[in-house]
Design an enzyme around this catalytic site. Structure first.
Site, short mmCIF file in Angstrom:
data_model
loop_
_atom_site.label_atom_id
_atom_site.label_comp_id
_atom_site.label_asym_id
_atom_site.label_seq_id
_atom_site.Cartn_x
_atom_site.Cartn_y
_atom_site.Cartn_z
N ASP A 1 62.96 60.16 69.30
CA ASP A 1 64.24 60.68 68.84
C ASP A 1 63.96 61.99 68.10
O ASP A 1 62.82 62.50 68.12
CB ASP A 1 64.99 59.64 67.98
CG ASP A 1 64.34 59.42 66.62
OD1 ASP A 1 63.23 59.94 66.37
OD2 ASP A 1 64.94 58.71 65.79
N CYS B 1 59.42 57.83 66.29
CA CYS B 1 60.66 58.09 65.56
C CYS B 1 60.22 58.46 64.14
O CYS B 1 59.04 58.76 63.92
CB CYS B 1 61.64 56.92 65.63
SG CYS B 1 61.11 55.39 64.86
N THR C 1 59.79 56.69 61.42
CA THR C 1 58.81 55.74 60.88
C THR C 1 58.03 55.01 61.96
O THR C 1 57.03 54.34 61.64
CB THR C 1 59.53 54.66 60.06
OG1 THR C 1 60.49 54.04 60.93
CG2 THR C 1 60.24 55.25 58.85
N HIS D 1 42.96 43.12 71.65
CA HIS D 1 43.47 41.76 71.44
C HIS D 1 44.91 41.57 71.94
O HIS D 1 45.26 40.48 72.37
CB HIS D 1 43.42 41.39 69.96
CG HIS D 1 42.02 41.13 69.47
ND1 HIS D 1 41.75 40.52 68.26
CD2 HIS D 1 40.81 41.41 70.03
CE1 HIS D 1 40.44 40.43 68.09
NE2 HIS D 1 39.84 40.98 69.15
N HIS E 1 42.41 35.95 74.31
CA HIS E 1 43.51 36.88 73.99
C HIS E 1 44.53 36.92 75.11
O HIS E 1 45.73 37.08 74.86
CB HIS E 1 42.95 38.28 73.71
CG HIS E 1 41.94 38.28 72.60
ND1 HIS E 1 42.28 37.92 71.31
CD2 HIS E 1 40.62 38.55 72.61
CE1 HIS E 1 41.19 37.98 70.57
NE2 HIS E 1 40.17 38.34 71.32
C1 RB5 Z 1 66.32 58.91 62.24
O1 RB5 Z 1 66.77 59.57 61.11
C2 RB5 Z 1 65.45 57.72 61.84
O2 RB5 Z 1 66.25 56.70 61.36
C3 RB5 Z 1 64.64 57.25 63.01
O3 RB5 Z 1 63.85 58.30 63.48
C4 RB5 Z 1 63.67 56.11 62.78
O4 RB5 Z 1 62.83 56.36 61.69
C5 RB5 Z 1 64.22 54.76 62.79
O5 RB5 Z 1 63.51 53.76 62.68
#
Ligand code: RB5
Length: 146
Positions: free
Chosen positions: A7, A64, A66, A97, A132
């Protein structure tokens, strides 16, 4: 073939990884997003997961902010085993694994250098099979029932 997607939150790190893999001569397809406009990460996770399954690809990479959102979305797709990577040991284990077919990174939590090291660790590892494979088989059977 490796499929990549992100994203807007994962765009910066994805673009750096695309360049890195190209320099290494890795065959890849960048499934977007291609600019900083706000988009929904499940849409890109879905495209990359479908491509990995349809093309029987070695693996896919999702980004994304995180890495959490794309990993959650990817793990809803039947046949996908997505691992959110946070260090080189988990990267190695994700393949040895867990036989991960999608790896996920957070662009706002991971530097390119850390990401590159984890990617190298994942790509040099091999699934160990044996006990595994039994465990991975149980995950896939559970996913099919849902
Ligand atoms: C977008 O702002 C953010 O929410 C997305 O990139 C991500 O971190 C969601 O888990």
């Amino acid at each position: 073939m490796i499929f990549l997607g992100s994203d807007h939150g994962g765009l910066e790190l994805k673009n750096k990884v695309v360049e890195y893999l190209k320099q290494k001569g890795v065959q890849l397809t960048d499934c977007g997003t291609y600019n900083g406009e706000s988009v929904d990460y499940p849409d890109f996770a879905s495209v990359v997961c479908q491509k990995v399954l349809e093309e029987n690809a070695e693996f896919g990479i999702l980004f994304c902010g995180t890495g959490i959102g794309v990993s959650m979305a990817a793990n809803k797709v039947n046949g996908i085993r997505a691992a959110l990577l946070c260090n080189t040991f988990s990267a190695q284990m994700a393949r040895e694994h867990n036989d991960a077919n999608i790896i996920c990174f957070g662009s706002r939590t991971t530097t390119f250098e850390q990401c590159r090291e984890m990617l190298d660790a994942f790509m040099s590892a091999k699934f160990e099979g044996g006990r595994h494979a039994v465990r991975v088989g149980k995950i896939m059977a559970a996913q099919e029932q849902n």
